[in-house]
Write an enzyme that holds these catalytic residues in place. Structure first.
Site, PDB file in Angstrom:
ATOM      1  N   ASP A   1      61.564  70.159  -5.128  1.00  0.00           N
ATOM      2  CA  ASP A   1      60.229  70.083  -5.705  1.00  0.00           C
ATOM      3  C   ASP A   1      59.488  71.339  -5.241  1.00  0.00           C
ATOM      4  O   ASP A   1      59.139  71.463  -4.070  1.00  0.00           O
ATOM      5  CB  ASP A   1      59.533  68.819  -5.213  1.00  0.00           C
ATOM      6  CG  ASP A   1      58.089  68.705  -5.689  1.00  0.00           C
ATOM      7  OD1 ASP A   1      57.594  69.632  -6.372  1.00  0.00           O
ATOM      8  OD2 ASP A   1      57.437  67.691  -5.359  1.00  0.00           O
TER       9      ASP A   1
ATOM     10  N   LYS B   1      49.482  74.704  -9.968  1.00  0.00           N
ATOM     11  CA  LYS B   1      49.216  75.451  -8.744  1.00  0.00           C
ATOM     12  C   LYS B   1      49.326  76.957  -9.009  1.00  0.00           C
ATOM     13  O   LYS B   1      48.363  77.683  -8.863  1.00  0.00           O
ATOM     14  CB  LYS B   1      50.211  75.068  -7.650  1.00  0.00           C
ATOM     15  CG  LYS B   1      50.513  73.592  -7.531  1.00  0.00           C
ATOM     16  CD  LYS B   1      49.435  72.809  -6.846  1.00  0.00           C
ATOM     17  CE  LYS B   1      49.899  71.389  -6.560  1.00  0.00           C
ATOM     18  NZ  LYS B   1      48.951  70.597  -5.800  1.00  0.00           N
TER      19      LYS B   1
ATOM     20  N   TRP C   1      54.660  63.941  -0.354  1.00  0.00           N
ATOM     21  CA  TRP C   1      55.334  64.022  -1.645  1.00  0.00           C
ATOM     22  C   TRP C   1      56.816  63.699  -1.531  1.00  0.00           C
ATOM     23  O   TRP C   1      57.400  63.073  -2.416  1.00  0.00           O
ATOM     24  CB  TRP C   1      55.102  65.394  -2.282  1.00  0.00           C
ATOM     25  CG  TRP C   1      53.642  65.636  -2.479  1.00  0.00           C
ATOM     26  CD1 TRP C   1      52.848  66.532  -1.821  1.00  0.00           C
ATOM     27  CD2 TRP C   1      52.750  64.904  -3.347  1.00  0.00           C
ATOM     28  NE1 TRP C   1      51.539  66.414  -2.236  1.00  0.00           N
ATOM     29  CE2 TRP C   1      51.457  65.440  -3.168  1.00  0.00           C
ATOM     30  CE3 TRP C   1      52.940  63.872  -4.264  1.00  0.00           C
ATOM     31  CZ2 TRP C   1      50.347  64.952  -3.877  1.00  0.00           C
ATOM     32  CZ3 TRP C   1      51.846  63.385  -4.962  1.00  0.00           C
ATOM     33  CH2 TRP C   1      50.562  63.921  -4.769  1.00  0.00           C
TER      34      TRP C   1
END
Length: 365
Positions: free
Chosen positions: A176, A200, A106
């Site tokens: 992030d 999540k 990511w």
């Protein structure tokens, strides 16, 4: 009507498990939301009924994360992946550079997007060691005139997590936090901007939370499309256009559940216990199970490991599926096994999986 009590052991990496009590409440309110005669999905986002939902979600998030008053809380769309572009569009000024700490796929994707809008470089990377660890703070090489330093707080694919965040001083720090936000206390004041996809720990997919310091927001570029300006959403309380109302409603209910559970300290304590069950099964297996992450970088949210032999691993994954454990296959890019123990995954599910690991080893040694 209650939901059926038969529930899968859901270890999916995202979208992930949601609290059963939240799902049951949503089920009860789905057709008639609090006497409106409509579903929350049918309410106007300009209505008083929805305004209460929207503002309460913001208030709950502020309370749970102890977000200071000089920060804005925004609900956006496009997932964390759109933030990879929005951040440099807004904050990578001409003549400046952005520093990225590379800890997994990511951060690689965020770095790649940034290069489309200006100059970016890698401040540190653990790629040579297959992203088994988080860089030490003294390994970070960034400059005091950088536009910002970007980190990924938790790496779902490789199972690593920052235990302590770097202090970048006057250089804005951006994180992030898609896969570990709300899993443990954080000092929001360390960051200029935090962003996280909801799917999540915060709710269903479709909502992206952005927490941004007001003075940093004021430095943003203005010559970019309206919908890609953070200021557009800040000035309109994230209601410039129709937001994902049902997702925000669900996010608010997850935050209510978190408060009732005892807040972020209680959640963090439970997450430690859940992860320990599975890490103990790995560590006591004498090499039968091989953890991917170095011990000082282990994630509490995503536990990644392999078995000592490939054929055993295939058998393990197949048997885990038969036993009702969902989402245990590792990410398609690296294979292996992955158990995601997000906030709403019950302790009992982690205990059941730990017991399964021990039993499988005894029966297949």
């Amino acid at each position: 009507m209650k939901l059926q009590t038969k529930r899968a052991y859901n270890f999916n990496a995202g979208p992930s498990a949601l609290p059963i009590s939240v799902l049951e409440k949503a089920q009860l309110e789905l057709v008639d939301f609090r006497g409106t005669g409509m579903s929350v999905m049918e309410l106007s986002h300009r209505s008083k009924a929805y305004e209460v939902v929207h503002n309460q979600a913001i208030s709950n998030l502020r309370e749970l994360l102890s977000i200071p008053e000089n920060y804005e809380v925004l609900f956006l769309q496009g997932g964390a992946s759109l933030q990879f572009s929005m951040i440099p569009m807004n904050f990578l000024q001409p003549g400046k550079q952005a520093a990225y700490v590379m800890t997994g796929s990511w951060s690689e994707k965020a770095f790649k997007e940034t290069a489309l809008f200006g100059e970016a470089y890698q401040a540190a990377s653990t790629k040579e060691d297959k992203y088994r660890s988080i860089p030490k703070h003294d390994e970070l090489q960034y400059k005091q005139d950088d536009a910002y330093v970007h980190i990924t707080s938790n790496n779902t694919i490789y199972g690593t997590e920052w235990k302590e965040y770097p202090n970048t001083g006057d250089v804005p720090l951006i994180a992030d936090m898609s896969s570990d936000i709300l899993s443990r206390p954080i000092d929001v004041s360390k960051f200029a901007l935090i962003y996280a996809g909801a799917q999540k720990n915060l709710g269903p997919s479709g909502v992206t939370v952005v927490i941004i310091r007001k003075d940093f927001l004021e430095q943003a570029n203005t010559n970019i499309p309206t919908m890609l300006k953070y200021s557009t959403h800040s000035k309109n309380n994230s209601l410039y256009n129709t937001p994902p109302t049902f997702g925000i409603y669900m996010l608010g209910e997850v935050l209510n559940w978190a408060r009732e559970l005892g807040g972020i300290e209680a959640i963090a304590e439970l997450n430690e216990k859940k992860a320990k069950l599975i890490y103990d099964a790995i560590d006591s297996s004498e090499g039968y199970y091989i953890g991917h992450a170095e011990k000082d970088s282990r994630s509490l949210m995503n536990i990644t490991f392999n078995l000592k032999e490939e054929e055993l691993e295939k058998k393990f994954l197949e048997q885990a599926k038969q036993e009702g454990f969902v989402g245990v296959n590792g990410h398609r890019s690296i294979g292996g096994c992955r158990v995601s123990t997000y906030n709403a995954v019950p302790y009992e599910a982690c205990k059941a999986f730990s017991d399964f690991m021990v039993k499988f080893q005894k029966e297949n040694n």
